[in-house]
Design a protein around this motif. Sequence first.
Motif, mmCIF file in Angstrom:
data_model
loop_
_atom_site.group_PDB
_atom_site.id
_atom_site.type_symbol
_atom_site.label_atom_id
_atom_site.label_comp_id
_atom_site.label_asym_id
_atom_site.label_seq_id
_atom_site.Cartn_x
_atom_site.Cartn_y
_atom_site.Cartn_z
ATOM 1 N N TYR A 1 -5.625 -14.016 -2.783
ATOM 2 C CA TYR A 1 -4.642 -13.297 -2.979
ATOM 3 C C TYR A 1 -3.818 -12.671 -2.095
ATOM 4 C CZ TYR A 1 -5.521 -13.112 -8.010
ATOM 5 O OH TYR A 1 -5.615 -14.413 -9.323
ATOM 6 N N ARG A 2 -2.212 -12.900 -1.763
ATOM 7 C CA ARG A 2 -1.932 -12.628 -0.615
ATOM 8 C C ARG A 2 -1.247 -11.218 -0.590
ATOM 9 N NH1 ARG A 2 0.019 -18.393 -1.723
ATOM 10 N NH2 ARG A 2 -0.615 -19.075 0.245
ATOM 11 N N GLY A 3 -0.829 -10.371 0.580
ATOM 12 C CA GLY A 3 -1.103 -9.336 0.650
ATOM 13 C C GLY A 3 0.088 -8.838 0.864
ATOM 14 N N GLY A 4 0.922 -7.196 0.725
ATOM 15 C CA GLY A 4 2.077 -7.494 0.174
ATOM 16 C C GLY A 4 2.391 -5.746 0.110
ATOM 17 N N LEU A 5 3.479 -5.096 0.839
ATOM 18 C CA LEU A 5 3.578 -3.594 0.667
ATOM 19 C C LEU A 5 4.990 -3.447 0.164
ATOM 20 C CD1 LEU A 5 2.084 -1.079 2.720
ATOM 21 C CD2 LEU A 5 3.927 -1.397 2.751
ATOM 22 N N TYR A 6 4.724 -2.643 -0.623
ATOM 23 C CA TYR A 6 6.059 -1.689 -1.047
ATOM 24 C C TYR A 6 6.548 -0.692 -0.546
ATOM 25 C CZ TYR A 6 9.968 1.076 -3.157
ATOM 26 O OH TYR A 6 11.194 2.146 -3.236
ATOM 27 N N GLY A 7 7.598 -0.414 0.924
ATOM 28 C CA GLY A 7 7.754 0.988 1.358
ATOM 29 C C GLY A 7 8.660 1.321 1.901
ATOM 30 N N PHE A 8 9.133 2.630 2.481
ATOM 31 C CA PHE A 8 10.058 2.864 3.387
ATOM 32 C C PHE A 8 10.524 2.506 4.046
ATOM 33 C CE2 PHE A 8 9.449 5.056 -1.038
ATOM 34 C CZ PHE A 8 10.488 5.144 -1.567
ATOM 35 N N SER A 9 11.868 1.963 4.312
ATOM 36 C CA SER A 9 12.708 1.275 6.029
ATOM 37 C C SER A 9 11.859 2.671 6.379
ATOM 38 C CB SER A 9 13.927 1.333 5.912
ATOM 39 O OG SER A 9 14.965 2.857 4.919
#
Length: 275
Positions: A188-196
């Motif tokens: 599975y491919r990794g991604g991240l949601y976060g704040f700039s």
Amino acid sequence: MSSHRLSKKGRYIAWATTGVVVTAGAGIAAQTSMAATVWPAQKTYTGRAFDTCTAPSLAAMKAWNTKFYGAAAVYIGGKNRGCAQPNLTKSWVKSVNSTGWKLIPLYVGAQPPCQTSANPERFTASTAASVGASNARDAVAKASALGMKAGSPIYLNMESYDITDKACNDATLTYVRSFTKTLRNATYRGGLYGFSSSSAKAVATAPNKTDLPGNLWYALWDKKNTTTTDWPWNPAQYTNHSRGHQYMVNSRETRGGYTITVDRNAWDAPVAIIG
């Protein structure tokens, strides 16, 4: 913070809109230490996106299928997930996908020890690696159970924290690396949601890129529907369909008689492979 946070009061999901679906290896190049295996072709969506805390009903999804938005982020799991998901089933995923929606899997994993919000699950410096691996295995199981096949991305939700706290930041990057590596080992491919200004910045500016996610979804609420002109970091980073941008929050919108409060996103990154 916006309603895109870890509570029932406000955590909205990203959905991508009008655009073109392409298949490519995008995102893989940005992610180091890839396992030596044959990966399914990446499914990429480019267009506008929105997110909302609870996955809408199938009827609402059909009503909202106006081509303004074209994909939906859905909270597939995590102990810190803020909302119940009565609609989010394998049948719902299949039906929504069949109508043309693209789906963006989002997992609300453990949060940093220095974060100020109260969450059911946190990691520490000593548990960061083990909790990251455990969370990733759960995320893969949840995605698979929903019919999101190997090769799909899973975006780890990392809320804001003090990245100037070195011990906390080091622990967080250890957790993120362990989560991403475990995803990769399961194809599975990794991604991240976060704040700039914090969690996404920590990943984008880390000197050591080993095992960091290959796709970055950054929250920067400037109301600009773009993943390029306001990209806060090195423009050579996360190119080739590996960026998402949450650009507006708490937008109350009505389509086809259904009103939903959403966060808007510009999307140019992987989406789930449904099967």
